[in-house]
Design an enzyme around this catalytic site. Structure first.
Site, mmCIF file in Angstrom:
data_model
loop_
_atom_site.group_PDB
_atom_site.id
_atom_site.type_symbol
_atom_site.label_atom_id
_atom_site.label_comp_id
_atom_site.label_asym_id
_atom_site.label_seq_id
_atom_site.Cartn_x
_atom_site.Cartn_y
_atom_site.Cartn_z
ATOM 1 N N GLU A 1 0.744 4.177 -2.607
ATOM 2 C CA GLU A 1 0.591 5.370 -1.777
ATOM 3 C C GLU A 1 1.849 6.230 -1.713
ATOM 4 O OE1 GLU A 1 -0.419 4.919 2.388
ATOM 5 O OE2 GLU A 1 0.766 3.103 2.545
ATOM 6 N N GLU B 1 -0.940 -5.622 0.644
ATOM 7 C CA GLU B 1 -0.237 -4.602 1.418
ATOM 8 C C GLU B 1 0.955 -4.064 0.613
ATOM 9 O OE1 GLU B 1 -0.922 -2.852 3.828
ATOM 10 O OE2 GLU B 1 0.958 -2.116 4.636
ATOM 11 N N ARG C 1 -1.011 14.714 10.561
ATOM 12 C CA ARG C 1 -2.467 14.735 10.376
ATOM 13 C C ARG C 1 -2.880 15.482 9.116
ATOM 14 N NH1 ARG C 1 -4.569 13.439 15.469
ATOM 15 N NH2 ARG C 1 -6.631 14.045 14.785
ATOM 16 N N LYS D 1 1.426 -0.178 -0.381
ATOM 17 C CA LYS D 1 2.648 0.593 -0.088
ATOM 18 C C LYS D 1 3.146 1.274 -1.352
ATOM 19 C CE LYS D 1 2.425 0.793 3.186
ATOM 20 N NZ LYS D 1 1.490 0.361 4.102
ATOM 21 N N TRP E 1 -5.551 19.161 6.301
ATOM 22 C CA TRP E 1 -5.727 18.152 5.245
ATOM 23 C C TRP E 1 -7.069 18.503 4.610
ATOM 24 C CZ3 TRP E 1 -9.366 14.429 3.940
ATOM 25 C CH2 TRP E 1 -8.951 13.506 2.968
ATOM 26 N N ASN F 1 -11.159 20.757 13.048
ATOM 27 C CA ASN F 1 -10.787 19.457 12.485
ATOM 28 C C ASN F 1 -12.070 18.649 12.392
ATOM 29 O OD1 ASN F 1 -9.756 16.896 11.919
ATOM 30 N ND2 ASN F 1 -9.179 16.527 14.056
ATOM 31 N N GLY F 2 -12.416 18.185 11.174
ATOM 32 C CA GLY F 2 -13.640 17.397 11.008
ATOM 33 C C GLY F 2 -14.367 17.824 9.749
ATOM 34 N N HIS G 1 -8.528 -15.385 -14.679
ATOM 35 C CA HIS G 1 -9.935 -14.990 -14.751
ATOM 36 C C HIS G 1 -10.099 -13.527 -15.144
ATOM 37 C CE1 HIS G 1 -11.111 -18.866 -13.198
ATOM 38 N NE2 HIS G 1 -10.212 -18.721 -12.228
ATOM 39 N N LYS H 1 -1.755 10.753 8.175
ATOM 40 C CA LYS H 1 -1.498 9.556 8.980
ATOM 41 C C LYS H 1 -2.735 9.104 9.732
ATOM 42 C CE LYS H 1 1.346 6.555 10.723
ATOM 43 N NZ LYS H 1 1.690 5.500 9.760
ATOM 44 N N CYS I 1 -6.161 16.961 9.902
ATOM 45 C CA CYS I 1 -5.981 18.311 10.414
ATOM 46 C C CYS I 1 -5.538 18.226 11.877
ATOM 47 C CB CYS I 1 -7.236 19.169 10.351
ATOM 48 S SG CYS I 1 -7.879 19.380 8.702
HETATM 49 O O1 M6R Z 1 -4.833 4.199 11.948
HETATM 50 P P1 M6R Z 1 -5.463 3.129 11.150
HETATM 51 O O2 M6R Z 1 -4.751 1.816 11.240
HETATM 52 O O3 M6R Z 1 -6.906 2.943 11.467
HETATM 53 O O4 M6R Z 1 -5.349 3.602 9.652
HETATM 54 C C1 M6R Z 1 -5.954 2.900 8.619
HETATM 55 C C2 M6R Z 1 -5.471 3.387 7.284
HETATM 56 O O5 M6R Z 1 -5.782 4.730 7.108
HETATM 57 C C3 M6R Z 1 -3.960 3.207 7.109
HETATM 58 O O6 M6R Z 1 -3.572 1.883 7.279
HETATM 59 C C4 M6R Z 1 -3.521 3.682 5.707
HETATM 60 O O7 M6R Z 1 -4.037 2.829 4.737
HETATM 61 C C5 M6R Z 1 -2.007 3.789 5.629
HETATM 62 N N1 M6R Z 1 -1.645 4.942 4.894
HETATM 63 C C6 M6R Z 1 -1.383 2.620 4.960
HETATM 64 O O8 M6R Z 1 -0.024 2.759 4.804
#
Ligand code: M6R
Length: 613
Positions: A493, A486, A27, A490, A75, A101-102, A509, A608, A2
């Site tokens: 998400e 990773e 946000r 990617k 959000w 926000n929170g 396994h 983000k 947010c």
């Molecule tokens: O700002 P941060 O690096 O602490 O964020 C951590 C995760 O929220 C962030 O890496 C998230 O997994 C991304 N969407 C990955 O692409």
């Protein structure tokens, strides 16, 4: 999560609110709204489901005029994303509007208490509780003392919040409170501003007032901001300069920010290496850590979330192999509930690109509470992690707009490679010549990535492997198992295709049972000591009719012949393979998402900056 903005001043407020909300959309972007105290003294609230552009369109048709207002981009935590649940929330008299926000953790109890007193809730949000509580506290004080009413309200809240309030009784003022969620304000001769993040204010002011937890702010249209505590004592401002370099530019020639940010990686590599190598040594001045502290360190804890966690797993390999210090890596949300063993010889590092991730900040505070020092690796200058840490290593990747971390992940891995060399140097685990050699290998990195980016069509073609798939597996070994993780993150998400990662040796396994004809497996197989074993994995996968997309070192024809698809990357020092391997995986994920018609920059349900636990 947010974003909130506010302004009280001489100018029309709507344009500022909208421009602030657009810049804070990273946000959260499921709904947006504004509240204005109009010239006639009435409160006007406009809210829309969806992105800020929907709100923008709605406002254009209304012709509202006001010089005081607040705004919010959401959000969703409590209550579905909808116009009704969008902020601002108002009291039943429509005299007070509030954005938040929170998360208010005790909102159920408060809601019941307020309902018993006759308050009728219209939304499913936790925030409406704050609006009603504030209404109650304000009226209890004879409707004359908003600062005290806000203090009394906050005393009853448990959880995290940044709040901004406007009220028709104060047509030229805004009130704010902060506990846990970020909030900055600014004074100027045009008026007083507030926002969740510097980005929203960068066009308007040069200097920010950073609110700390437990602080309140009173903004007036004469441009002043008074910061006060819960005893109404005025406090000294903690200020910070606006960093114009940290304001995102447009995506320019690129169709989306994700691609733009992928293409920035070679330049970032140059900047990071040049910025930290001087006179034969790695220099990490901002870390602010003494040689004696490093010599004393016998264990390192790294705590992070998401992509930052994957980068930290790679850092573990680096630090253990070159600096010979045992490293434990923890997911922040788990770490916060673990019985952690930290001594005065433990060095703790939190890794967070945004510097605002709530779980990671809680971990940092927990470590501090245990008496250890905390160092932050972050991309955002002046972020909460940076401000609260004992020392900072900035990743200097520039602002990242796309929700999926690409360049900031890359910068974290690179920065932590330098950290490993730095620690090894101080611990005398490497000879000076070893450092020089490592840096000269690093200097080949930008060119290697430029070679990858020269023509991305061969990587994009590999996206075919996911056509019609419902799931995908990513496997890798050693320092490239986190690369596989990773890559899987990617893909899931941004394309919403289920993907998971395994250490390649673990296939037999359990996960091998998933394989059936056509099932896509992405295999990270650089030319290193694990290559032959991983090649056996490829044979085992192919034998079961599944499809392999191999990410291999240029010239490895044997891998190419064994796999259905191959993404080649240039040969590079083994330690640096995670830095080149991740680039095709970013391109691959983007193409799969694109082919599925997804918005690669703004995946559903994500934000983000994850500022709630
Ligand atoms: O700002 P941060 O690096 O602490 O964020 C951590 C995760 O929220 C962030 O890496 C998230 O997994 C991304 N969407 C990955 O692409």
């Amino acid at each position: 999560m947010c974003g909130i903005v506010g302004y009280a001043g001489k100018n029309e407020v709507v344009d500022f609110l909208l421009s602030g909300l657009y810049s804070l959309e990273y946000r959260g972007y499921d709904s947006a709204g504004i509240a204005l105290v109009c010239d006639q003294g009435a409160l006007e609230v406009v809210k829309r489901a969806g992105s800020v552009s929907h709100l923008d369109e709605a406002i254009k048709t209304l012709g509202l005029n006001a010089c005081t207002g607040i705004g919010h981009t959401r959000w969703a935590t409590h209550g579905e994303p909808s116009e009704l649940n969008a902020h601002p929330h108002v009291n039943s008299d429509n005299t007070l509007a509030l954005v938040h926000n929170g998360i208010i953790e005790n909102h159920y109890v408060l809601r019941e208490e307020l309902e018993a007193k006759g308050y009728v809730f219209k939304t499913e949000t936790d925030t409406e509780v704050i609006a009603f509580l504030l209404d109650q506290e304000y009226k209890k004080l004879g409707s004359t003392d908003m600062p005290q009413a806000l203090i009394n309200t906050c005393k009853q809240l448990k959880g995290a919040y940044a709040i901004a309030v406007c009220h028709v009784d104060y047509p030229h003022e805004i009130f704010a409170a902060r506990n846990g969620s970020p909030l900055v304000c600014a004074q100027s001769n045009q008026g007083a501003y507030l926002a969740s993040d510097m980005i929203a204010l960068a066009k308007y002011v040069d200097e920010l007032i950073v609110l700390d937890n437990g602080q309140f702010a009173h903004l007036k249209s004469d441009g002043s901001v008074r910061v006060f505590d819960s005893q109404i004592n005025s406090l000294e401002h903690q200020t910070m300069q606006v960093d114009a370099n940290n304001v995102p530019a447009a995506s320019g020639e690129y169709p989306d920010f994700m691609l733009k940010e992928i293409y920035e990686q070679p330049e970032i590599a140059r900047r990071i290496v040049d910025g930290h190598f001087k006179d034969g040594h790695i220099r990490l001045d901002g870390l602010n850590i003494s040689d004696a502290d490093i010599k004393d360190t016998d264990r390192i804890f790294i705590v992070a979330c998401g992509s930052s966690y994957h980068a930290s797993l790679i850092a573990k390999s680096y630090i253990e192999s070159v600096a010979r210090i045992p490293v434990e890596v923890a997911v922040a949300s788990e770490f916060n509930y673990q019985d952690v063993l930290v001594s005065e010889h433990t060095l703790c590092i939190v890794v967070t690109q945004s510097g605002e991730t709530a779980d990671t900040l809680s971990a940092a505070r927990k470590i501090k509470g245990l008496g250890a020092k905390v160092f932050a690796i972050t991309n955002v200058i002046g972020s909460t992690a940076a401000r609260e840490a004992d020392g900072v290593l900035y990743t200097n990747a520039g602002p990242e707009v796309s929700v999926a971390a690409t360049k900031t992940y890359f910068a974290q891995v690179l920065a932590m490679y330098l950290l490993a060399l730095f620690l090894a140097d101080k611990k005398e685990k490497l000879e000076p010549q070893d450092i020089v050699n490592a840096v000269s290998s690093l200097r080949k990195l930008p060119q290697a990535i430029e070679d990858i980016l020269k023509d991305i069509s061969s990587y994009e073609k590999c996206a075919e492997v996911c056509e019609g798939a419902r799931s995908a597996l990513f496997i890798g070994r050693g320092v490239n198992y986190p690369t596989a993780s990773e890559g899987a993150l990617k893909l899931k998400e941004i394309s919403y295709l289920h993907a998971e990662s395994y250490p390649a040796g673990e296939m037999k396994h359990g996960p091998i049972a998933l394989l059936e004809p056509g099932f896509p497996v992405i295999v990270v197989i650089p030319q290193d000591q694990t290559r032959n074993k991983t090649l056996s994995n490829i044979e085992e996968i192919m034998a079961r009719g599944a499809q392999v997309c191999a990410l291999a070192t240029e010239g490895d024809e044997q891998v190419k012949e064994s796999a259905n698809y191959t993404m080649f990357v240039p040969a590079i020092d083994t330690d640096l393979t995670p830095l080149v391997s991740i680039v095709p995986l970013q391109i691959f994920a983007r193409k799969v998402a694109f082919d599925r018609g997804q918005n690669v920059d703004r995946p559903r349900n994500l934000a983000k900056s994850v500022t709630v636990e």
